[in-house]
Scaffold this motif. Sequence first.
Motif, PDB file in Angstrom:
ATOM      1  N   SER A 157      -9.112  -5.980   2.188  1.00 13.74           N
ATOM      2  CA  SER A 157      -9.210  -4.838   1.284  1.00 13.74           C
ATOM      3  C   SER A 157     -10.208  -3.779   1.755  1.00 13.74           C
ATOM      4  O   SER A 157     -10.259  -2.682   1.207  1.00 13.74           O
ATOM      5  N   ALA A 158     -11.006  -4.101   2.760  1.00 13.77           N
ATOM      6  CA  ALA A 158     -11.965  -3.115   3.280  1.00 13.77           C
ATOM      7  C   ALA A 158     -11.268  -2.057   4.129  1.00 13.77           C
ATOM      8  O   ALA A 158     -11.847  -1.011   4.418  1.00 13.77           O
ATOM      9  N   ASN A 159     -10.046  -2.342   4.550  1.00 10.15           N
ATOM     10  CA  ASN A 159      -9.283  -1.398   5.357  1.00 10.15           C
ATOM     11  C   ASN A 159      -8.420  -0.510   4.461  1.00 10.15           C
ATOM     12  O   ASN A 159      -8.018  -0.918   3.380  1.00 10.15           O
ATOM     13  N   SER A 160      -8.123   0.689   4.926  1.00 11.87           N
ATOM     14  CA  SER A 160      -7.146   1.516   4.226  1.00 11.87           C
ATOM     15  C   SER A 160      -5.752   1.076   4.686  1.00 11.87           C
ATOM     16  O   SER A 160      -5.581   0.590   5.807  1.00 11.87           O
ATOM     17  N   LEU A 161      -4.765   1.240   3.833  1.00 10.65           N
ATOM     18  CA  LEU A 161      -3.426   0.739   4.122  1.00 10.65           C
ATOM     19  C   LEU A 161      -2.386   1.753   3.672  1.00 10.65           C
ATOM     20  O   LEU A 161      -2.435   2.260   2.553  1.00 10.65           O
ATOM     21  N   ALA A 162      -1.420   2.039   4.566  1.00  7.18           N
ATOM     22  CA  ALA A 162      -0.301   2.922   4.246  1.00  7.18           C
ATOM     23  C   ALA A 162       0.995   2.175   4.504  1.00  7.18           C
ATOM     24  O   ALA A 162       1.101   1.420   5.474  1.00  7.18           O
ATOM     25  N   ALA A 163       1.981   2.363   3.623  1.00  7.09           N
ATOM     26  CA  ALA A 163       3.274   1.691   3.764  1.00  7.09           C
ATOM     27  C   ALA A 163       4.392   2.714   3.718  1.00  7.09           C
ATOM     28  O   ALA A 163       4.352   3.687   2.963  1.00  7.09           O
ATOM     29  N   THR A 164       5.405   2.477   4.547  1.00  8.83           N
ATOM     30  CA  THR A 164       6.572   3.350   4.572  1.00  8.83           C
ATOM     31  C   THR A 164       7.788   2.509   4.931  1.00  8.83           C
ATOM     32  O   THR A 164       7.704   1.299   5.084  1.00  8.83           O
ATOM     33  N   GLY A 165       8.927   3.156   5.061  1.00  6.09           N
ATOM     34  CA  GLY A 165      10.120   2.447   5.519  1.00  6.09           C
ATOM     35  C   GLY A 165      11.116   2.137   4.426  1.00  6.09           C
ATOM     36  O   GLY A 165      10.908   2.396   3.239  1.00  6.09           O
ATOM     37  N   TYR A 166      12.212   1.546   4.854  1.00  6.87           N
ATOM     38  CA  TYR A 166      13.372   1.242   4.011  1.00  6.87           C
ATOM     39  C   TYR A 166      12.993   0.412   2.788  1.00  6.87           C
ATOM     40  O   TYR A 166      13.534   0.592   1.706  1.00  6.87           O
ATOM     41  N   GLY A 167      12.035  -0.529   2.936  1.00  5.69           N
ATOM     42  CA  GLY A 167      11.699  -1.436   1.842  1.00  5.69           C
ATOM     43  C   GLY A 167      10.386  -1.144   1.156  1.00  5.69           C
ATOM     44  O   GLY A 167       9.853  -1.992   0.448  1.00  5.69           O
ATOM     45  N   ARG A 168       9.844   0.070   1.338  1.00  2.78           N
ATOM     46  CA  ARG A 168       8.510   0.362   0.812  1.00  2.78           C
ATOM     47  C   ARG A 168       8.452   0.309  -0.710  1.00  2.78           C
ATOM     48  O   ARG A 168       7.398   0.015  -1.286  1.00  2.78           O
ATOM     49  N   MET A 169       9.567   0.593  -1.389  1.00  2.00           N
ATOM     50  CA  MET A 169       9.567   0.603  -2.845  1.00  2.00           C
ATOM     51  C   MET A 169       9.977  -0.742  -3.437  1.00  2.00           C
ATOM     52  O   MET A 169       9.476  -1.158  -4.475  1.00  2.00           O
ATOM     53  N   SER A 170      10.905  -1.448  -2.769  1.00  2.00           N
ATOM     54  CA  SER A 170      11.404  -2.705  -3.318  1.00  2.00           C
ATOM     55  C   SER A 170      10.442  -3.866  -3.074  1.00  2.00           C
ATOM     56  O   SER A 170      10.431  -4.835  -3.835  1.00  2.00           O
ATOM     57  N   MET A 187     -13.876   3.665  11.185  1.00  2.00           N
ATOM     58  CA  MET A 187     -12.960   3.415  10.086  1.00  2.00           C
ATOM     59  C   MET A 187     -11.771   2.612  10.575  1.00  2.00           C
ATOM     60  O   MET A 187     -11.211   2.900  11.627  1.00  2.00           O
ATOM     61  N   LYS A 188     -11.371   1.579   9.813  1.00  2.00           N
ATOM     62  CA  LYS A 188     -10.217   0.763  10.162  1.00  2.00           C
ATOM     63  C   LYS A 188      -9.069   1.070   9.210  1.00  2.00           C
ATOM     64  O   LYS A 188      -9.276   1.277   8.011  1.00  2.00           O
ATOM     65  N   ALA A 189      -7.860   1.096   9.751  1.00  2.00           N
ATOM     66  CA  ALA A 189      -6.692   1.405   8.929  1.00  2.00           C
ATOM     67  C   ALA A 189      -5.488   0.605   9.413  1.00  2.00           C
ATOM     68  O   ALA A 189      -5.349   0.338  10.615  1.00  2.00           O
ATOM     69  N   PHE A 190      -4.626   0.229   8.467  1.00  2.32           N
ATOM     70  CA  PHE A 190      -3.379  -0.460   8.762  1.00  2.32           C
ATOM     71  C   PHE A 190      -2.218   0.421   8.311  1.00  2.32           C
ATOM     72  O   PHE A 190      -2.287   1.080   7.276  1.00  2.32           O
ATOM     73  N   GLY A 191      -1.148   0.403   9.075  1.00  2.00           N
ATOM     74  CA  GLY A 191       0.100   1.034   8.661  1.00  2.00           C
ATOM     75  C   GLY A 191       1.211   0.022   8.780  1.00  2.00           C
ATOM     76  O   GLY A 191       1.255  -0.753   9.744  1.00  2.00           O
ATOM     77  N   ILE A 192       2.126  -0.012   7.804  1.00  2.00           N
ATOM     78  CA  ILE A 192       3.252  -0.935   7.851  1.00  2.00           C
ATOM     79  C   ILE A 192       4.539  -0.179   7.560  1.00  2.00           C
ATOM     80  O   ILE A 192       4.612   0.606   6.610  1.00  2.00           O
ATOM     81  N   ASP A 193       5.531  -0.391   8.401  1.00  2.00           N
ATOM     82  CA  ASP A 193       6.851   0.216   8.241  1.00  2.00           C
ATOM     83  C   ASP A 193       7.833  -0.914   7.947  1.00  2.00           C
ATOM     84  O   ASP A 193       8.157  -1.716   8.825  1.00  2.00           O
ATOM     85  N   LEU A 194       8.295  -0.980   6.686  1.00  2.00           N
ATOM     86  CA  LEU A 194       9.228  -2.022   6.260  1.00  2.00           C
ATOM     87  C   LEU A 194      10.649  -1.535   6.523  1.00  2.00           C
ATOM     88  O   LEU A 194      11.346  -1.048   5.628  1.00  2.00           O
ATOM     89  N   GLY A 195      11.078  -1.652   7.766  1.00  2.00           N
ATOM     90  CA  GLY A 195      12.395  -1.162   8.157  1.00  2.00           C
ATOM     91  C   GLY A 195      13.525  -2.075   7.734  1.00  2.00           C
ATOM     92  O   GLY A 195      13.320  -3.220   7.331  1.00  2.00           O
ATOM     93  N   SER A 196      14.761  -1.582   7.842  1.00  2.00           N
ATOM     94  CA  SER A 196      15.921  -2.364   7.434  1.00  2.00           C
ATOM     95  C   SER A 196      16.213  -3.504   8.399  1.00  2.00           C
ATOM     96  O   SER A 196      16.747  -4.546   8.005  1.00  2.00           O
ATOM     97  N   ARG A 197      15.863  -3.335   9.674  1.00  2.00           N
ATOM     98  CA  ARG A 197      16.142  -4.359  10.684  1.00  2.00           C
ATOM     99  C   ARG A 197      14.876  -4.994  11.235  1.00  2.00           C
ATOM    100  O   ARG A 197      14.900  -6.124  11.706  1.00  2.00           O
ATOM    101  N   SER A 198      13.766  -4.256  11.226  1.00  2.00           N
ATOM    102  CA  SER A 198      12.508  -4.812  11.725  1.00  2.00           C
ATOM    103  C   SER A 198      11.328  -4.218  10.966  1.00  2.00           C
ATOM    104  O   SER A 198      11.432  -3.132  10.394  1.00  2.00           O
ATOM    105  N   VAL A 199      10.236  -4.962  10.966  1.00  2.00           N
ATOM    106  CA  VAL A 199       8.996  -4.519  10.339  1.00  2.00           C
ATOM    107  C   VAL A 199       7.983  -4.232  11.438  1.00  2.00           C
ATOM    108  O   VAL A 199       7.827  -5.024  12.375  1.00  2.00           O
ATOM    109  N   LYS A 200       7.322  -3.079  11.331  1.00  2.00           N
ATOM    110  CA  LYS A 200       6.332  -2.692  12.317  1.00  2.00           C
ATOM    111  C   LYS A 200       4.965  -2.551  11.661  1.00  2.00           C
ATOM    112  O   LYS A 200       4.859  -1.977  10.583  1.00  2.00           O
ATOM    113  N   LEU A 201       3.953  -3.086  12.326  1.00  2.00           N
ATOM    114  CA  LEU A 201       2.570  -2.956  11.861  1.00  2.00           C
ATOM    115  C   LEU A 201       1.744  -2.267  12.936  1.00  2.00           C
ATOM    116  O   LEU A 201       1.950  -2.501  14.136  1.00  2.00           O
TER     117      LEU A 201
END
Length: 220
Positions: free
Chosen positions: A57-70, A1-15
């Motif tokens: 789109s075949a991968n699952s994706l989770a998003a978090t961080g300061y900008g996850r909603m905007s 299984m492949k998965a991506f996570g993204i953290d939309l931080g206020s100063r940096s973005v992490k994948l």
Amino acid sequence: MKAFGIDLGSRSVKLCRMEDGSIVERWNGDTIEFYRKYGVRSTGGLTVDLAPLGYDSANSLAATGYGRMSAAVRDARIISEIRAHMLGACFQGGLEEFTLLDMGGQDYKVVHVSEGRMVDFATNDKCAASTGRYLENMARVLGMTLEELGCHVRNPVHLTGTCAIFGESELIGMIVQGREPSELAAGVNRTVVKRILPLLDRMGEETILLSGGVALNPAV
């Protein structure tokens, strides 16, 4: 299984990319540059396009961080910052009993974890005091890089202001008095620690895991 996570931080973005439960790739970049390069404007606001970074789109994706909603991330499961950091700390630390201290660019969070579950937390989400933004501002006033700032711990000058903006005035006053830059840098680092310690004491767990950009400051 492949998965991506993204953290939309206020100063940096992490994948982070995972395959079969193991981390296989990490990516870190400046937040503004990330939005300029991968942000797509639409009537609904800003949408993030991760295809150039290898996501499909075949991968699952989770998003978090300061900008996850905007900033909308297509097909992403949205996770709160506190929960995401707690789950990540459990996974990478291999622990179920600990206190997590996450010190980011705009805020810090203290989370008490017991039996692998969050049982208490505190945050300073209304102010950037004692965060990465504070350290960036103080390093700029001292004419240092963040790496240089994090090298100083000896003979710290006593500083009372922890505000990311108004703390500059106190530091400039100390410079005018002729205090050594290394002692001022140590004072800045000590101020961050002093602000955090009461929350750590309240949580009462001996094992502490530190995350966030400030974790890269060895003096703290």
